[in-house]
Structures are given as structure tokens and as C-alpha cells.
Design an enzyme around this catalytic site. Structure first.
Site, short mmCIF file in Angstrom:
data_model
loop_
_atom_site.label_atom_id
_atom_site.label_comp_id
_atom_site.label_asym_id
_atom_site.label_seq_id
_atom_site.Cartn_x
_atom_site.Cartn_y
_atom_site.Cartn_z
N CYS A 1 -1.81 -4.19 -4.96
CA CYS A 1 -1.71 -3.42 -3.73
C CYS A 1 -3.13 -2.97 -3.43
O CYS A 1 -3.66 -2.09 -4.11
CB CYS A 1 -0.78 -2.21 -3.87
N CYS B 1 1.43 0.31 -4.11
CA CYS B 1 2.80 -0.10 -3.82
C CYS B 1 3.25 -1.06 -4.91
O CYS B 1 2.50 -1.94 -5.31
CB CYS B 1 2.88 -0.77 -2.45
#
Lengths: 200, 116
Positions: free
Chosen positions: A102, A107
Site C-alpha cells: 500500500c 491498506c
């Protein structure tokens, strides 16, 4: 490893002050916060993702569905976190290796893999995984042949990725549970490949 | 993302780490607040991702490349800023609350020292 002690004490104080303000205003409930922490420390973890991966190795139909719509499969399996976030499963093959990052923040498919490891949140990893994935993987101890294509998947708030590692050789007689025990967290991010004994 | 020269100076990546979820209790608390906010619909994944990303970028802009160890410090900073931006609280209210918490801790410690 954490910062030095005084900094930790300061973070601790700041967090407690914020939580008491939020609690007083009825915006959080300490009891349900405890439940959240308990859940993430004990219930969710890489064993959840490992179960999906192992099943995909023994059940071709499941594998097809997982690769076609992992979010639907995750929801069938009653996994949380995919109400508003999509999930995409990508399979490693002898000619393709997948790596997840990410670049924005961190994430990560938390309900499948637990909380992200420190190196996943490392600014160096977040920056370099996209620019120079082969060398990043080499530093992780994974030296891929030049013929292997590396695909890097950049996670967002909208979509998370799960790498389906290749089934290790010599595991034909293993049960799904035995296979699941071989699947590591890092292999499901694409940071390592699997061998039959589970460790490299 | 970052210029290559700076990136080249970063140490080689290592996957070695203790396999623990939270290094300190406050990290778990800060994490739980965000989960609560998202689950109660007060906060979307998108907004949190943007806020956390902005906080990490600002730190990198100050030259604070980190190895993921200060991650929850940025998480906490993003959360405080969210609470202030949303008018849930104000910086001076947080400061006053910290001071009160500190005094309470101090008081409790003194009480403990007094008791046999």
C-alpha cells in the site's frame, strides 16, 4: 521495537486523553473498544487467509470462485471487513509472482491476515515495492528467475489483495488443515514462497 | 514516491520482527477508536486512508523516513487531527485532558507510595 520510553509515555498520555474525551462525549465505548482489541489480537490472523489458500489448492471450483470474486467468497465465509471494501485474490504461478503493497498508507486485508507486519508499514517498502520489486524481494531472501514476471498490487481503501501462493511440492498427501499450517502470512503478501516444511 | 537518492540511503529491508500485534497498549487503543468510528459509520475507510496517508507523507516530508515502528504515532496524530477537524474536540481541550490525566497518574502514584 518501539521508540524510547519518554516518547511512549507521551503517546500513552495523548491516547488516554483522547479516549476519555471521546468516551465522555459518547462517541466510543471502552468496553466495545476492548472487544475490538481482543478480536484483533486473538481471533483474526493469518490462519484465516491460510484456510482460504489451502482450500483453493484442493478444490478447483473454490479456487475458480476465489480468483473470480474473492469478496463474494469472503462474505460467504462470514469474514468481516468486506462490506465496503473489495477483495481480489491473485495467484502465483511458475511464471508470475504477485506482491502486495500500500503505497499510500497500510491498506491490508486485516480480517484475512490480522494486522500488517512492521515492514509492510515501512516507508522504504511502501516506496520501493512498486519501483524496484525484484530487489525488494531479493532483500527479503527471494531470488526470482528473470523469466518470472513480478506483478505489484497497490492496495487502497477500496480494494485489498490476497496472494495465493503456489502449493509446495511434496504435499499431495496432506489434508486441508495440514496444508493451511504451511501457509505463512508473508507468502499471502507475496514476500516469500512456500516450501513443504513451511519455513525457507 | 520519494526521490531515488534518499530511498537508496534507506537500509536494506528485512522481514525479521517479533510477531506481535501491538507493541504498546496505547497502539491498541488508538487502533480500536478508528475501528469503532468506521463500524459506527462515523468514518469511512476512504477518509481514514486519506488522513493517515497525509500524516505519513507529512512525516516523510520532514525527512522522517521510518521503518514502520513509528506507524502508530502517525496513526494517533491523524486521529487527533480528525477529532479536531470534526469539532468533536479542540486542541486546548485535549491539552487540558492530558494535564488532568497526568495529575491523576501522579496522585495515584503518590497514594501507592504512601500505602504500606
Amino acid at each position: 521495537m518501539a521508540d524510547d520510553k519518554p516518547a511512549q509515555a507521551d503517546y500513552d498520555l495523548r491516547t488516554r486523553a483522547l479516549v476519555s474525551v471521546l468516551t465522555r462525549k459518547g462517541l466510543v465505548d471502552p468496553a466495545s473498544m476492548d472487544a475490538v482489541v481482543e478480536y484483533h489480537e486473538s481471533q483474526v490472523g493469518p490462519h484465516v487467509g491460510a484456510g482460504l489458500v489451502a482450500r483453493s489448492w484442493v478444490d478447483p471450483d473454490y479456487r475458480r470462485r476465489l480468483l473470480a470474486d474473492a469478496r463474494a467468497v469472503a462474505r460467504e465465509d462470514k469474514l468481516t471487513g468486506f462490506q465496503s471494501t473489495d477483495l481480489v485474490a491473485v495467484a502465483n504461478t511458475p511464471s508470475v509472482h504477485n506482491l502486495v503493497v500500500c503505497t499510500l498508507c497500510s491498506c491490508y486485508p486485516w480480517s484475512l491476515l490480522g494486522l500488517p507486519p512492521t515492514w509492510y508499514k515501512d516507508s522504504s517498502y511502501r516506496a520501493r515495492a512498486v519501483i524496484d520489486p525484484r530487489n525488494v524481494l531479493r532483500e527479503f531472501g527471494l531470488d526470482l528467475d528473470d523469466e518470472v514476471e513480478v506483478r505489484v498490487w497497490d492496495s487502497t481503501a477500496e480494494v485489498r489483495y490476497l496472494v495465493i501462493p503456489e502449493r509446495p511440492p511434496g504435499t499431495d498427501d496432506m489434508s486441508v488443515d495440514e496444508l493451511a499450517a504451511l501457509v505463512t502470512r508473508d507468502s499471502m503478501i507475496g514476500a516469500e514462497t512456500l516450501t513443504a516444511i513451511g519455513q525457507q | 514516491m520519494g526521490d531515488p537518492d534518499t530511498l537508496a540511503q534507506l537500509s536494506l529491508l528485512s522481514r525479521d520482527e517479533a510477531d506481535q500485534t501491538f507493541a504498546e497498549p496505547w497502539q491498541a487503543q488508538a487502533f480500536a477508536v478508528v475501528v469503532e468510528f468506521i463500524e459506527s459509520g462515523r468514518l469511512t475507510q476512504e477518509e481514514w486512508s486519506q488522513r493517515l496517508s497525509a500524516e505519513l507523507k507529512a512525516a516523510e516530508g520532514r525527512g522522517e523516513y521510518d521503518t514502520g515502528e513509528r506507524y502508530y504515532a502517525h496513526w494517533l496524530a491523524a486521529l487527533e487531527r480528525l477529532a479536531v477537524d470534526r469539532d468533536i474536540t479542540a486542541w486546548n481541550e485535549l491539552a487540558a485532558e492530558r494535564e488532568e490525566t497526568r495529575m491523576n497518574d501522579h496522585h495515584r502514584r503518590n497514594e501507592q507510595l504512601k500505602s504500606p
